[in-house]
Design a protein around this motif. Sequence first.
Motif, mmCIF file in Angstrom:
data_model
loop_
_atom_site.group_PDB
_atom_site.id
_atom_site.type_symbol
_atom_site.label_atom_id
_atom_site.label_comp_id
_atom_site.label_asym_id
_atom_site.label_seq_id
_atom_site.Cartn_x
_atom_site.Cartn_y
_atom_site.Cartn_z
ATOM 1 N N TYR A 90 0.726 7.143 6.941
ATOM 2 C CA TYR A 90 0.207 7.614 5.652
ATOM 3 C C TYR A 90 0.137 9.144 5.639
ATOM 4 C CZ TYR A 90 -1.195 2.766 4.846
ATOM 5 O OH TYR A 90 -1.184 1.402 4.686
ATOM 6 N N LEU A 91 -0.251 9.735 6.775
ATOM 7 C CA LEU A 91 -0.323 11.194 6.852
ATOM 8 C C LEU A 91 1.073 11.798 6.809
ATOM 9 C CD1 LEU A 91 -3.128 11.710 9.536
ATOM 10 C CD2 LEU A 91 -3.320 11.301 7.085
ATOM 11 N N ARG A 92 2.035 11.126 7.444
ATOM 12 C CA ARG A 92 3.419 11.598 7.390
ATOM 13 C C ARG A 92 3.946 11.551 5.960
ATOM 14 N NH1 ARG A 92 8.688 9.426 8.282
ATOM 15 N NH2 ARG A 92 7.873 7.319 8.619
ATOM 16 N N LEU A 93 3.604 10.490 5.235
ATOM 17 C CA LEU A 93 4.002 10.391 3.837
ATOM 18 C C LEU A 93 3.381 11.526 3.028
ATOM 19 C CD1 LEU A 93 5.186 9.105 1.327
ATOM 20 C CD2 LEU A 93 3.326 7.429 1.339
ATOM 21 N N ASN A 94 2.127 11.835 3.300
ATOM 22 C CA ASN A 94 1.486 12.894 2.536
ATOM 23 C C ASN A 94 2.109 14.259 2.823
ATOM 24 O OD1 ASN A 94 -1.114 12.760 0.704
ATOM 25 N ND2 ASN A 94 -1.021 14.799 1.611
ATOM 26 N N LEU B 207 -7.554 4.404 0.858
ATOM 27 C CA LEU B 207 -8.449 3.331 0.417
ATOM 28 C C LEU B 207 -8.037 2.792 -0.949
ATOM 29 C CD1 LEU B 207 -11.956 4.566 1.570
ATOM 30 C CD2 LEU B 207 -10.995 2.298 2.004
ATOM 31 N N LYS B 208 -7.672 3.691 -1.850
ATOM 32 C CA LYS B 208 -7.222 3.258 -3.167
ATOM 33 C C LYS B 208 -5.971 2.388 -3.047
ATOM 34 C CE LYS B 208 -8.823 6.868 -6.336
ATOM 35 N NZ LYS B 208 -9.077 5.976 -7.468
ATOM 36 N N ALA B 209 -5.002 2.831 -2.253
ATOM 37 C CA ALA B 209 -3.744 2.102 -2.120
ATOM 38 C C ALA B 209 -3.955 0.743 -1.471
ATOM 39 C CB ALA B 209 -2.750 2.927 -1.309
ATOM 40 N N MET B 210 -4.756 0.690 -0.420
ATOM 41 C CA MET B 210 -4.993 -0.581 0.275
ATOM 42 C C MET B 210 -5.751 -1.565 -0.612
ATOM 43 S SD MET B 210 -5.905 0.357 4.228
ATOM 44 C CE MET B 210 -4.611 0.851 5.373
ATOM 45 N N THR B 211 -6.782 -1.086 -1.302
ATOM 46 C CA THR B 211 -7.589 -1.985 -2.144
ATOM 47 C C THR B 211 -6.771 -2.529 -3.305
ATOM 48 O OG1 THR B 211 -9.538 -0.658 -1.587
ATOM 49 C CG2 THR B 211 -9.753 -2.205 -3.415
ATOM 50 N N LYS B 212 -5.984 -1.669 -3.930
ATOM 51 C CA LYS B 212 -5.152 -2.111 -5.052
ATOM 52 C C LYS B 212 -4.076 -3.085 -4.597
ATOM 53 C CE LYS B 212 -2.800 -0.306 -9.143
ATOM 54 N NZ LYS B 212 -2.286 0.894 -9.827
ATOM 55 N N LEU C 123 12.499 5.906 0.533
ATOM 56 C CA LEU C 123 13.039 4.666 1.112
ATOM 57 C C LEU C 123 12.436 4.305 2.474
ATOM 58 C CD1 LEU C 123 16.834 4.605 0.142
ATOM 59 C CD2 LEU C 123 14.979 3.135 -0.682
ATOM 60 N N PRO C 124 12.255 5.269 3.405
ATOM 61 C CA PRO C 124 11.673 4.895 4.700
ATOM 62 C C PRO C 124 10.315 4.214 4.587
ATOM 63 C CG PRO C 124 12.598 7.100 4.812
ATOM 64 C CD PRO C 124 12.620 6.702 3.363
ATOM 65 N N PHE C 125 9.567 4.536 3.523
ATOM 66 C CA PHE C 125 8.230 3.959 3.356
ATOM 67 C C PHE C 125 8.254 2.685 2.504
ATOM 68 C CE2 PHE C 125 7.818 8.491 4.059
ATOM 69 C CZ PHE C 125 6.916 8.523 5.116
ATOM 70 N N LEU C 126 9.369 2.459 1.821
ATOM 71 C CA LEU C 126 9.504 1.252 0.994
ATOM 72 C C LEU C 126 10.283 0.156 1.715
ATOM 73 C CD1 LEU C 126 10.324 2.931 -2.444
ATOM 74 C CD2 LEU C 126 8.130 1.986 -1.694
ATOM 75 N N GLU C 127 10.920 0.502 2.830
ATOM 76 C CA GLU C 127 11.753 -0.465 3.552
ATOM 77 C C GLU C 127 11.359 -0.546 5.019
ATOM 78 O OE1 GLU C 127 15.792 0.689 2.842
ATOM 79 O OE2 GLU C 127 15.729 0.141 0.705
ATOM 80 N N PHE C 128 10.068 -0.557 5.276
ATOM 81 C CA PHE C 128 9.578 -0.693 6.647
ATOM 82 C C PHE C 128 10.035 -2.017 7.252
ATOM 83 C CE2 PHE C 128 5.945 2.394 5.967
ATOM 84 C CZ PHE C 128 6.352 3.262 6.978
ATOM 85 N N SER D 40 0.815 -1.213 0.000
ATOM 86 C CA SER D 40 0.000 0.000 0.000
ATOM 87 C C SER D 40 0.849 1.262 0.000
ATOM 88 C CB SER D 40 -0.961 0.006 1.193
ATOM 89 O OG SER D 40 -0.260 0.165 2.415
ATOM 90 N N PHE D 41 1.983 1.251 0.711
ATOM 91 C CA PHE D 41 2.842 2.439 0.701
ATOM 92 C C PHE D 41 3.502 2.622 -0.673
ATOM 93 C CE2 PHE D 41 2.476 2.080 5.308
ATOM 94 C CZ PHE D 41 2.304 3.414 5.653
ATOM 95 N N LYS D 42 3.902 1.526 -1.275
ATOM 96 C CA LYS D 42 4.483 1.598 -2.617
ATOM 97 C C LYS D 42 3.465 2.148 -3.612
ATOM 98 C CE LYS D 42 6.714 -1.376 -6.099
ATOM 99 N NZ LYS D 42 5.720 -1.267 -7.178
ATOM 100 N N ILE D 43 2.236 1.658 -3.516
ATOM 101 C CA ILE D 43 1.185 2.098 -4.429
ATOM 102 C C ILE D 43 0.800 3.545 -4.148
ATOM 103 C CG2 ILE D 43 -1.251 1.752 -5.029
ATOM 104 C CD1 ILE D 43 -0.710 -1.282 -4.629
#
Length: 657
Positions: free
Chosen positions: A103-107, A221-226, A78-83, A57-60
């Motif tokens: 997710y809010l921190r990423l945004n 929601l989009k990221a999690m569902t996909k 990288l911090p969000f792709l290598e949890f 979901s973070f990658k998406i």
Amino acid sequence: MLLKHRVFAWVLFLLSLPVLGYCEKELKYSNIRQNMQNIFHYHIDNKELNVNIVRRSFKIYLEQFDQEKLYLLKDETLPFLEFEDKEIARVIKQYEKDQFDEYLRLNQIIERAIIRHRQIREEIKQLILNNVSLHYQEGDNGADYASSKEELQKRIFYKFHRLIEIRERKDGKSLSLEKKSKLLALYEKKLRRVENYYYLETPGANTTTASGEHYQALHILKAMTKSLDSHSAYYSNEEAAELRAALKKQFQGIGIVLRESEDGVYISDLLTGGPAYLSGTVTVGDFLVAIDGVYTEEMAFDEVLEHLRGEEGSYVELTLKRGGSESLSVKLKREKIVLHEERLTYTYEPYADGVIGRICLPGFYDNGEGVNSEKDLREAIKELKSLGPLYGLVIDLRENSGGFLTQAVKVAGLFITKGIIVISKYSDGEIRYMRDLDGRMYYQGPLVLLTSKASASAAEIVAQALQDYGMAVVVGDERTYGKGSMQYQTVTEEDAKVYFKVTVGRYYTISGRSTQIEGVRADIVVPTAFAPYNIGERYLEYPLANDELDIEALYSNKGQYKTFQKKYLPSLQVKETSWKRMIPYLKANSEKRLARDENFQIFLRKMRGETSETQTNKNNKKNYKNNNFGVNDLQVKESVNIIKDMIYLSQSSAFHP
């Protein structure tokens, strides 16, 4: 397919969407888990949030925003792709409490990237307008995120440079300073439309504003569902409306296609039979000046679309400008429009005292009001038969990406007597049989299904079923798309509160074979324009694995076998073997024809990237250079030739269909 936001063109199908409970426009963080639990309930494999879904979901989420990798730096992503697992465990615990801190921190990082991008592109626009160049190489646009701000700057410059270059190539001349400025201003508007879904008012403000909470909840929601699999998706209202129109081949509106240019929003097309077309006042090329008296000059494109939406039967007044003339006004009533251009079409070729029919079926559609693919196909066959004996039939499924499963079953049923078309297996082990019930065959004779790598889903069900029953010869690319899964969707449900599709099961034909990953294999390979591309389920992220259904084991269960024996066995279609026995001969003849067909050989060389004119004879140099060798017709031509071979062989003493 997840429908992307269209920026430069939009067909105005302005539907009235339901507002029951909370609607998509009022999404809150507390709705995320509520919606996901509903989606998990239906999904074939995933029943709860897990480590894999969170990682994906973070990658998406990143890709949804920065697909071209023009905003974010590598060290930001990288911090969000290598949890680590413990960090993901914390995300899952927060999810259970309706908290989405990561997710809010990423945004917030995305918001800062947007500010940086705006600053960079302002500098680049000035460089371009002053004819100052940066040193760059096309290779600077890598597959990974940029490692530095300087690299990011080069990528953005390259994007702007290509924008100017493409326009100059199209116009056949250099752009004036004014034209460049207008083109860059249009591109700026496009970028800001996308950015505004992530960056609202001030950095970080979208964690407290209602609109910010809505959009962030939608992104999550989009990221999690996909992340569940390659076909599950969550839709915004606008995306759902577009998908609904594609499935039903109808929408309500005024029937105009808008396009945005440097000089404003203009009408690029009129839908035949729509209110704008029938008015006789609106013409292609008209610029849209105002809607109901509100001027569009300063509107974002999305605002223009929003002003045009309305209930069926309501009126909208357009103020238009044509060329250098004064503006004119036209009042149009929003009505239901059927997309005839996207429905089945047919032609024919004279043969002996009759015809060989050629039918193009672009999808499996059904609007619930009598417009559907099965009815259109049945009528087309009837019309072809009225021209004389129908000696053969080619059904073109090359660009058919699917649609309603029920329509696929009915279409296949036109060519068999009562029998099972598809077997569905769901996550709880439930088995369902979908079959043709009317017992009538609307056509029995030489039948070719022309497929490609783009033929998917419901198209594959029809192709595999008729191939299994021996009723048709499959011609085209080596294999079809390879989508052997079924999705439940809320898009066409009138009382839906939110819109999503979710993978709920796999399907198999009577042979027990699944098309998942492997696709439907062609009996005779005739490459299409899709052949050289990596198209198919195997190239998607997170596809379901392929498997087969053991038919004998399935019915070894006493209860299952009794049901099968009573309900299905007496009316099961008897497999036809004549066409199958012909395939070696048909294949050999086809290969010889194509080897002698210079146009087809030019097509194959083009497809392989062999562009030297020395590879063609003098008579074909012009066709080769202009790409004018009938790419869209060569496969149909060969399919008709295969039909003729089938007719000839069926009349010989060795074969009797």
